[in-house]
Write a protein that holds these residues in place. Sequence first.
Motif, PDB file in Angstrom:
ATOM      1  N   ARG A  30       0.964  -1.364   0.046  1.00 56.25           N
ATOM      2  CA  ARG A  30      -0.206   0.125   0.214  1.00 56.25           C
ATOM      3  C   ARG A  30       0.223   1.227  -0.259  1.00 56.25           C
ATOM      4  NH1 ARG A  30      -2.054   4.041   1.795  1.00 56.25           N
ATOM      5  NH2 ARG A  30       0.013   4.784   3.418  1.00 56.25           N
ATOM      6  N   ARG A  31       0.426   2.221  -0.532  1.00 58.48           N
ATOM      7  CA  ARG A  31       1.226   3.839  -1.115  1.00 58.48           C
ATOM      8  C   ARG A  31       0.359   4.093  -1.308  1.00 58.48           C
ATOM      9  NH1 ARG A  31       3.985   7.980  -0.939  1.00 58.48           N
ATOM     10  NH2 ARG A  31       5.707   8.041  -1.546  1.00 58.48           N
ATOM     11  N   SER A  32       0.272   5.783  -0.506  1.00 58.92           N
ATOM     12  CA  SER A  32      -0.663   6.794  -1.224  1.00 58.92           C
ATOM     13  C   SER A  32       0.281   7.499  -2.501  1.00 58.92           C
ATOM     14  CB  SER A  32      -0.078   7.715  -0.076  1.00 58.92           C
ATOM     15  OG  SER A  32      -1.431   7.463   1.283  1.00 58.92           O
ATOM     16  N   CYS A  33      -1.083   7.079  -3.835  1.00 57.94           N
ATOM     17  CA  CYS A  33      -0.018   8.156  -4.239  1.00 57.94           C
ATOM     18  C   CYS A  33      -0.381  10.008  -4.421  1.00 57.94           C
ATOM     19  CB  CYS A  33      -1.090   7.818  -6.475  1.00 57.94           C
ATOM     20  SG  CYS A  33      -0.599   8.970  -7.595  1.00 57.94           S
ATOM     21  N   PRO A  34       0.777  10.110  -4.333  1.00 52.66           N
ATOM     22  CA  PRO A  34       0.503  12.053  -4.440  1.00 52.66           C
ATOM     23  C   PRO A  34      -0.667  12.857  -5.470  1.00 52.66           C
ATOM     24  CG  PRO A  34       2.909  11.710  -3.835  1.00 52.66           C
ATOM     25  CD  PRO A  34       1.766  11.008  -4.656  1.00 52.66           C
ATOM     26  N   ALA A  35      -1.501  13.630  -4.517  1.00 57.47           N
ATOM     27  CA  ALA A  35      -2.728  14.708  -5.594  1.00 57.47           C
ATOM     28  C   ALA A  35      -1.927  15.438  -6.677  1.00 57.47           C
ATOM     29  CB  ALA A  35      -3.369  15.405  -4.683  1.00 57.47           C
ATOM     30  N   ASP A  36      -0.280  15.155  -7.010  1.00 61.57           N
ATOM     31  CA  ASP A  36      -0.144  16.076  -8.048  1.00 61.57           C
ATOM     32  C   ASP A  36       0.399  15.564  -9.168  1.00 61.57           C
ATOM     33  OD1 ASP A  36      -0.137  18.232  -6.598  1.00 61.57           O
ATOM     34  OD2 ASP A  36       1.696  18.731  -6.280  1.00 61.57           O
ATOM     35  N   PHE A  37       0.180  13.537  -8.777  1.00 60.80           N
ATOM     36  CA  PHE A  37       0.284  12.885  -9.713  1.00 60.80           C
ATOM     37  C   PHE A  37      -0.883  12.189 -10.369  1.00 60.80           C
ATOM     38  CE2 PHE A  37       5.143  10.780  -8.095  1.00 60.80           C
ATOM     39  CZ  PHE A  37       5.450  11.789  -8.376  1.00 60.80           C
ATOM     40  N   MET A  38      -2.346  12.522  -9.744  1.00 63.34           N
ATOM     41  CA  MET A  38      -3.377  12.750 -10.364  1.00 63.34           C
ATOM     42  C   MET A  38      -3.982  13.152 -11.657  1.00 63.34           C
ATOM     43  SD  MET A  38      -5.532  11.677  -6.638  1.00 63.34           S
ATOM     44  CE  MET A  38      -4.068  10.757  -4.967  1.00 63.34           C
ATOM     45  N   THR A  39      -4.883  12.432 -12.222  1.00 62.45           N
ATOM     46  CA  THR A  39      -5.178  12.638 -13.340  1.00 62.45           C
ATOM     47  C   THR A  39      -7.257  12.161 -13.094  1.00 62.45           C
ATOM     48  OG1 THR A  39      -5.386  13.436 -15.852  1.00 62.45           O
ATOM     49  CG2 THR A  39      -4.786  10.585 -14.631  1.00 62.45           C
ATOM     50  N   GLY A  40      -7.865  12.650 -13.997  1.00 59.48           N
ATOM     51  CA  GLY A  40      -8.884  11.804 -14.044  1.00 59.48           C
ATOM     52  C   GLY A  40      -8.580  10.092 -15.027  1.00 59.48           C
ATOM     53  N   PRO A  41      -9.649   9.518 -15.257  1.00 62.53           N
ATOM     54  CA  PRO A  41     -11.084   8.967 -14.839  1.00 62.53           C
ATOM     55  C   PRO A  41     -11.494   8.828 -12.783  1.00 62.53           C
ATOM     56  CG  PRO A  41     -10.729   7.018 -15.088  1.00 62.53           C
ATOM     57  CD  PRO A  41      -9.460   7.585 -15.823  1.00 62.53           C
ATOM     58  N   ILE A 184      -8.901  11.347  -4.726  1.00 70.85           N
ATOM     59  CA  ILE A 184      -9.469  10.263  -5.211  1.00 70.85           C
ATOM     60  C   ILE A 184      -9.120  10.204  -6.728  1.00 70.85           C
ATOM     61  CG2 ILE A 184     -10.391   7.964  -5.789  1.00 70.85           C
ATOM     62  CD1 ILE A 184     -11.571   9.019  -2.871  1.00 70.85           C
ATOM     63  N   GLY A 185      -8.685   9.171  -7.628  1.00 70.73           N
ATOM     64  CA  GLY A 185      -7.621   9.648  -8.601  1.00 70.73           C
ATOM     65  C   GLY A 185      -7.957   8.044  -9.621  1.00 70.73           C
ATOM     66  N   THR A 186      -6.891   8.942 -11.323  1.00 66.04           N
ATOM     67  CA  THR A 186      -5.792   7.946 -11.615  1.00 66.04           C
ATOM     68  C   THR A 186      -4.708   8.876 -11.607  1.00 66.04           C
ATOM     69  OG1 THR A 186      -8.281   6.622 -12.848  1.00 66.04           O
ATOM     70  CG2 THR A 186      -5.737   6.769 -13.897  1.00 66.04           C
ATOM     71  N   ALA A 187      -3.807   7.535 -11.172  1.00 65.58           N
ATOM     72  CA  ALA A 187      -2.307   7.866 -10.974  1.00 65.58           C
ATOM     73  C   ALA A 187      -1.645   8.375 -12.721  1.00 65.58           C
ATOM     74  CB  ALA A 187      -1.259   6.748 -10.446  1.00 65.58           C
ATOM     75  N   SER A 188      -1.369   8.990 -12.694  1.00 67.83           N
ATOM     76  CA  SER A 188      -0.244   9.340 -14.136  1.00 67.83           C
ATOM     77  C   SER A 188       1.043   9.373 -14.277  1.00 67.83           C
ATOM     78  CB  SER A 188      -0.406  11.621 -14.203  1.00 67.83           C
ATOM     79  OG  SER A 188       0.301  11.490 -13.276  1.00 67.83           O
ATOM     80  N   GLU A 189       2.098   8.810 -12.450  1.00 69.34           N
ATOM     81  CA  GLU A 189       2.772   8.036 -12.969  1.00 69.34           C
ATOM     82  C   GLU A 189       2.707   7.188 -11.307  1.00 69.34           C
ATOM     83  OE1 GLU A 189       6.180  10.852 -11.274  1.00 69.34           O
ATOM     84  OE2 GLU A 189       5.205  11.555 -12.296  1.00 69.34           O
ATOM     85  N   ASP A 190       3.243   5.821 -11.363  1.00 72.32           N
ATOM     86  CA  ASP A 190       3.720   5.055 -10.258  1.00 72.32           C
ATOM     87  C   ASP A 190       4.535   6.130  -9.215  1.00 72.32           C
ATOM     88  OD1 ASP A 190       2.404   2.880 -12.047  1.00 72.32           O
ATOM     89  OD2 ASP A 190       3.800   1.990 -11.966  1.00 72.32           O
ATOM     90  N   PRO A 191       4.236   6.164  -7.928  1.00 76.14           N
ATOM     91  CA  PRO A 191       4.823   6.814  -6.818  1.00 76.14           C
ATOM     92  C   PRO A 191       5.707   5.910  -6.792  1.00 76.14           C
ATOM     93  CG  PRO A 191       2.652   5.296  -6.056  1.00 76.14           C
ATOM     94  CD  PRO A 191       2.585   5.462  -7.631  1.00 76.14           C
ATOM     95  N   LYS A 192       7.146   6.311  -6.185  1.00 74.49           N
ATOM     96  CA  LYS A 192       7.789   5.260  -5.723  1.00 74.49           C
ATOM     97  C   LYS A 192       8.034   5.077  -3.644  1.00 74.49           C
ATOM     98  CE  LYS A 192      10.387   5.115  -9.139  1.00 74.49           C
ATOM     99  NZ  LYS A 192       9.130   6.390 -10.220  1.00 74.49           N
ATOM    100  N   GLU A 193       8.736   4.059  -3.529  1.00 78.41           N
ATOM    101  CA  GLU A 193       8.030   3.264  -2.098  1.00 78.41           C
ATOM    102  C   GLU A 193       9.182   4.726  -1.205  1.00 78.41           C
ATOM    103  OE1 GLU A 193       7.779   0.323   1.242  1.00 78.41           O
ATOM    104  OE2 GLU A 193       6.843   1.962  -0.434  1.00 78.41           O
ATOM    105  N   ARG A 194       8.091   4.859  -0.374  1.00 73.75           N
ATOM    106  CA  ARG A 194       9.390   5.569   0.977  1.00 73.75           C
ATOM    107  C   ARG A 194       9.297   4.877   2.177  1.00 73.75           C
ATOM    108  NH1 ARG A 194       4.401   8.671   4.250  1.00 73.75           N
ATOM    109  NH2 ARG A 194       6.477   9.205   5.828  1.00 73.75           N
ATOM    110  N   GLY A 195      10.240   5.003   2.472  1.00 75.60           N
ATOM    111  CA  GLY A 195      11.488   4.623   4.213  1.00 75.60           C
ATOM    112  C   GLY A 195      10.208   4.630   5.193  1.00 75.60           C
ATOM    113  N   ARG A 196      10.564   3.432   5.208  1.00 71.56           N
ATOM    114  CA  ARG A 196       8.978   2.536   6.483  1.00 71.56           C
ATOM    115  C   ARG A 196      10.047   2.444   7.802  1.00 71.56           C
ATOM    116  NH1 ARG A 196       4.099   3.728   4.016  1.00 71.56           N
ATOM    117  NH2 ARG A 196       4.661   3.486   1.599  1.00 71.56           N
TER     118      ARG A 196
END
Length: 208
Positions: A30-41, A184-196
Amino acid sequence: MAESPKYPELGEALPPAYPSEGTREMLRRRRSCPADFMTGPGPDAAQLEDILAIAARVPDHRRVVPFRFIVFEGAARAEFGAVLKDAFLKNEPEADDTKAVYEENRFLRAPVVVAVISKPDRSHRTPEWEQVLCAGAVCHNMLLAASAHGFAAQWLTEWYAYDEKVLGALGLAMGEKVAGFVYIGTASEDPKERGRPEMASIISRWSR
């Protein structure tokens, strides 16, 4: 036409667990996708209804329901952007046009934005802290539900979750707070893994 989801009836016996490697794998990755990476639909009406219904299925001690939703979609996102811009300029009157326009367009980053409002009942015998945690669980459930429907999502607060002018425009009552804005939207690019976290550093076992 997709079949409508079936929810349990009141009092219906439910399985205590749903063993699923697919679910475990989703949670591991599970990884949040930055809102700046989102588009429709974004989700359609039926999908959004299901996402919200799933989000609301959280542990809720004594069934207080200490949360509610405000949905922004379509033109409402731009209309609320005017509120964000006005509030931003009140706080930052020397800001240039570029910054003001960025604030105005925040809700246009995704097709749907859901404000999750924490509304604890302080007169209820369930401790307020438990009610606040319940609203947080709603936000996380919404991320999982959106992912299960095939959408990217991000839970944010940002400055406007705490601004009095914005909260007034949202119509928040005394004692209510924004638990988060879920984009909530469609990712325009894949988010990268972050530190855990290093698990060994956050796990202890109690003993006498």
